[in-house]
Motif scaffolding. Structure first.
Motif, short mmCIF file in Angstrom:
data_model
loop_
_atom_site.label_atom_id
_atom_site.label_comp_id
_atom_site.label_asym_id
_atom_site.label_seq_id
_atom_site.Cartn_x
_atom_site.Cartn_y
_atom_site.Cartn_z
N LEU A 128 0.83 -1.20 0.00
CA LEU A 128 0.00 0.00 0.00
C LEU A 128 0.87 1.25 0.00
O LEU A 128 0.56 2.22 -0.71
CB LEU A 128 -0.96 0.00 1.19
N GLU A 129 1.96 1.23 0.76
CA GLU A 129 2.90 2.37 0.76
C GLU A 129 3.39 2.66 -0.66
O GLU A 129 3.43 3.81 -1.09
CB GLU A 129 4.11 2.08 1.66
N ARG A 130 3.76 1.60 -1.38
CA ARG A 130 4.24 1.77 -2.76
C ARG A 130 3.15 2.34 -3.65
O ARG A 130 3.42 3.19 -4.51
CB ARG A 130 4.75 0.44 -3.32
N LYS A 131 1.93 1.86 -3.47
CA LYS A 131 0.81 2.38 -4.27
C LYS A 131 0.54 3.85 -3.94
O LYS A 131 0.26 4.64 -4.84
CB LYS A 131 -0.47 1.55 -4.03
N LEU A 132 0.65 4.20 -2.67
CA LEU A 132 0.46 5.60 -2.29
C LEU A 132 1.52 6.49 -2.94
O LEU A 132 1.22 7.61 -3.39
CB LEU A 132 0.49 5.76 -0.77
N GLU A 133 2.75 6.00 -3.01
CA GLU A 133 3.81 6.76 -3.70
C GLU A 133 3.49 6.86 -5.18
O GLU A 133 3.61 7.93 -5.78
CB GLU A 133 5.16 6.08 -3.49
N GLN A 134 3.12 5.73 -5.77
CA GLN A 134 2.85 5.68 -7.22
C GLN A 134 1.69 6.60 -7.61
O GLN A 134 1.73 7.24 -8.67
CB GLN A 134 2.53 4.24 -7.62
N TYR A 135 0.65 6.67 -6.76
CA TYR A 135 -0.55 7.45 -7.07
C TYR A 135 -0.63 8.74 -6.25
O TYR A 135 -1.72 9.26 -6.01
CB TYR A 135 -1.80 6.58 -6.92
N HIS A 136 0.52 9.26 -5.86
CA HIS A 136 0.66 10.58 -5.22
C HIS A 136 -0.26 10.76 -4.02
O HIS A 136 -0.89 11.81 -3.86
CB HIS A 136 0.44 11.68 -6.25
N GLY A 137 -0.38 9.72 -3.18
CA GLY A 137 -1.13 9.82 -1.94
C GLY A 137 -2.63 9.63 -2.07
O GLY A 137 -3.35 9.76 -1.08
N ALA A 138 -3.13 9.34 -3.27
CA ALA A 138 -4.56 9.14 -3.48
C ALA A 138 -4.97 7.78 -2.90
O ALA A 138 -4.72 6.73 -3.50
CB ALA A 138 -4.91 9.21 -4.96
N LEU A 139 -5.60 7.80 -1.72
CA LEU A 139 -5.88 6.56 -1.00
C LEU A 139 -6.85 5.65 -1.76
O LEU A 139 -6.60 4.45 -1.87
CB LEU A 139 -6.43 6.86 0.40
N MET A 140 -7.94 6.19 -2.28
CA MET A 140 -8.90 5.33 -2.98
C MET A 140 -8.25 4.63 -4.17
O MET A 140 -8.38 3.42 -4.32
CB MET A 140 -10.12 6.14 -3.44
N ARG A 141 -7.56 5.37 -4.98
CA ARG A 141 -6.90 4.77 -6.16
C ARG A 141 -5.87 3.74 -5.72
O ARG A 141 -5.78 2.65 -6.29
CB ARG A 141 -6.24 5.87 -7.00
N SER A 142 -5.08 4.07 -4.72
CA SER A 142 -4.05 3.16 -4.21
C SER A 142 -4.68 1.88 -3.66
O SER A 142 -4.19 0.78 -3.90
CB SER A 142 -3.22 3.84 -3.12
N ALA A 143 -5.78 2.03 -2.94
CA ALA A 143 -6.47 0.86 -2.35
C ALA A 143 -7.06 -0.03 -3.44
O ALA A 143 -6.96 -1.26 -3.36
CB ALA A 143 -7.56 1.33 -1.40
#
Length: 180
Positions: free
Chosen positions: A66-81
């Motif tokens: 999830l940390e990596r996804k948050l980095e990849q999607y600039h902190g956008a939680l819904m998209r990262s999740a």
């Protein structure tokens, strides 16, 4: 096979505040192995809070993803999740991970499961784990009578700890203020 138990995680969102609280108990069958585990933490440069229920190593793997996804999607939680849930559901390795998570940022609270679910709880309250249903019921009952999200979470966790043998009162609590 021996069974590990022992987590209650609750998320409460109320009056511009998001709170996630988790107990500290880890049990192996009827034995308390550890009373003060930290199952709640900050992610994404502190802008996201999360708590897990399930196998610890699996949960930490998911937190890292999830940390990596948050980095990849600039902190956008819904998209990262959503992207994490896709990976979790389709990747052979991740598919075998046994954990659930509640995550929140200033805008949204989500429950993430290995079934590919990304659920936004209705009513501002979410709970998972062994005592999750007890905490959820308590928080739902308290929600209209307490103004503070952290107070609701702490009282609900106390009730769950009094009822569920796999839950204790040694809490880790993380808060995000100015939540929508």
């Amino acid at each position: 096979m021996e069974s590990w138990h022992g987590t209650t995680i609750i998320g409460v969102r109320k009056n511009n505040k998001a709170v996630i609280a988790g107990d500290g108990q880890v049990s192996l069958q009827s034995t308390v192995i550890k009373p003060n585990a930290r199952k709640v933490r900050r992610l994404g440069d502190g802008k996201v809070i999360g708590g897990f229920a399930g196998a610890t190593a699996d949960a930490f793997t998911l937190f890292e993803r999830l940390e990596r996804k948050l980095e990849q999607y600039h902190g956008a939680l819904m998209r990262s999740a959503v992207e994490l849930a896709k990976d979790w559901r389709t990747d052979k390795y991740l598919r075998n991970l046994e954990a659930m998570m509640i995550v929140a940022d200033k805008d949204i609270t989500l429950i993430l499961t290995g079934n590919g679910d990304v659920l936004e709880p209705a009513g501002g309250v979410a709970a998972i784990g062994s005592g999750g249903n007890f905490a959820l019921a308590a928080a739902t009952a308290l929600f209209d009578y307490e103004d503070d999200a952290e107070t609701v979470a702490r009282k609900a966790m106390k009730i769950a700890a009094d009822i569920c043998v796999y839950t204790n009162d040694q809490l880790t609590v993380e808060t995000i203020e100015d939540a929508a």
